[in-house]
Design a protein around this motif. Structure first.
Motif, short mmCIF file in Angstrom:
data_model
loop_
_atom_site.label_atom_id
_atom_site.label_comp_id
_atom_site.label_asym_id
_atom_site.label_seq_id
_atom_site.Cartn_x
_atom_site.Cartn_y
_atom_site.Cartn_z
N ASP A 1 -0.61 4.43 -1.53
CA ASP A 1 -1.62 5.23 -0.82
C ASP A 1 -1.00 6.49 -0.23
OD1 ASP A 1 -3.86 3.73 -1.33
OD2 ASP A 1 -3.77 2.59 0.54
N TYR B 1 -1.90 -4.07 -5.54
CA TYR B 1 -2.45 -2.76 -5.21
C TYR B 1 -3.53 -2.36 -6.22
CZ TYR B 1 -2.90 2.19 -4.21
OH TYR B 1 -3.43 3.42 -3.90
N HIS C 1 -7.69 -0.95 -5.76
CA HIS C 1 -7.71 0.51 -5.69
C HIS C 1 -8.08 1.08 -7.06
CE1 HIS C 1 -5.21 -0.57 -2.23
NE2 HIS C 1 -5.54 0.60 -1.71
N ASP D 1 0.81 -1.23 0.00
CA ASP D 1 0.00 0.00 0.00
C ASP D 1 0.84 1.28 0.00
OD1 ASP D 1 -2.46 -1.32 -0.04
OD2 ASP D 1 -2.48 -1.57 2.13
#
Length: 253
Positions: A114, A141, A145, A111
């Protein structure tokens, strides 16, 4: 009883040695060559900064509307990708973010994108990508997302993303003897039907970056500069077609 205590002590010591050796191994990554790093830091078209462990390559005289978060390969330092992405930044005005990873393993921080995205709210279009094991992390990821695209360099997905709406570019090198070709072929079925596949003739595994010495790789007939030029010629039009990027006319790698 004393004998078993001694055996247990020896086992504990061996485990500590192995653990320390493993930690040292992964904590000593391949860096970009000094010449490749200097070439990029001297490039008047590109600015290189480091923000909380994230290496950022941005266009010097333009604002970016597209960001690429790139996950490095296992035991590969972010600076090994400076020369890879500098010509792409110059030709498209994207900003490229290459995070440093715990123990230099992208799967340890899937992540990471992010945090980059949170720090750069002005960039609305995001692409994630990765090299080798970093591509596996990028795919994980992307699968959970909202991203516009996924870029795989000498890599593949270990999960099924066939139904995802993002565009995918998969690039390999014909001289790459590190990539597991059987796993790569099997993993193609996990990608969307409209995935773009491209193989660069004469390119090996380490030429997706600017480092050397990786076990199992083969010598390549291409120079690193030529390999990066050919890679840019693949990635630039793909970014142009699948994002809000507008290629900069007259720029070449």
């Amino acid at each position: 009883m004393n004998r078993w205590i001694r055996v247990a002590a020896v086992v504990c010591i061996l485990l500590l040695v192995v653990g320390a050796g493993g930690a040292f191994y992964f904590a000593t990554p391949y860096h970009g060559s000094a010449a490749s790093v200097q070439q990029v830091t001297d490039d008047p078209r590109v600015t290189v900064t480091v923000e909380d462990g994230v290496h950022v390559l941005s266009p010097r005289n333009a604002d970016s509307t597209v960001g690429v978060v790139f996950y490095p390969g296992a035991r590969v330092a972010p600076d090994a990708y400076y020369a890879t992405f500098a010509p792409i930044v110059a030709r498209t005005n994207v900003t490229v973010f290459v995070p440093s990873m715990p123990l230099n393993l992208a799967l340890a921080d899937v992540d990471a994108a992010d945090r980059v995205r949170t720090r750069h709210p002005g960039i609305q279009t995001w692409v994630v990508g990765g090299h080798s094991l970093g591509g596996v992390a990028a795919c994980q990821y992307a699968g959970s997302h909202d991203v516009r695209g996924l870029v795989l360099f000498a890599s593949y997905c270990n999960e099924d993303v066939r139904e995802e709406s993002f565009a995918v570019l998969s690039v390999t090198g014909s001289a790459d003897t590190v990539l597991n070709r059987e796993n790569y072929r099997n993993a193609r079925t996990r990608l969307p039907a409209k995935t773009t596949f491209h193989e660069i003739e004469g390119m090996n595994h380490t030429q997706f970056g600017s480092y050397s010495g990786q076990r199992g790789d083969s010598p390549a007939p291409l120079s690193y500069d030529e390999a990066h030029h050919r890679l840019a010629d693949v990635l630039v039009p793909w970014l142009t077609n699948h994002s809000t990027v507008v290629a900069v006319s007259g720029s070449s790698g």
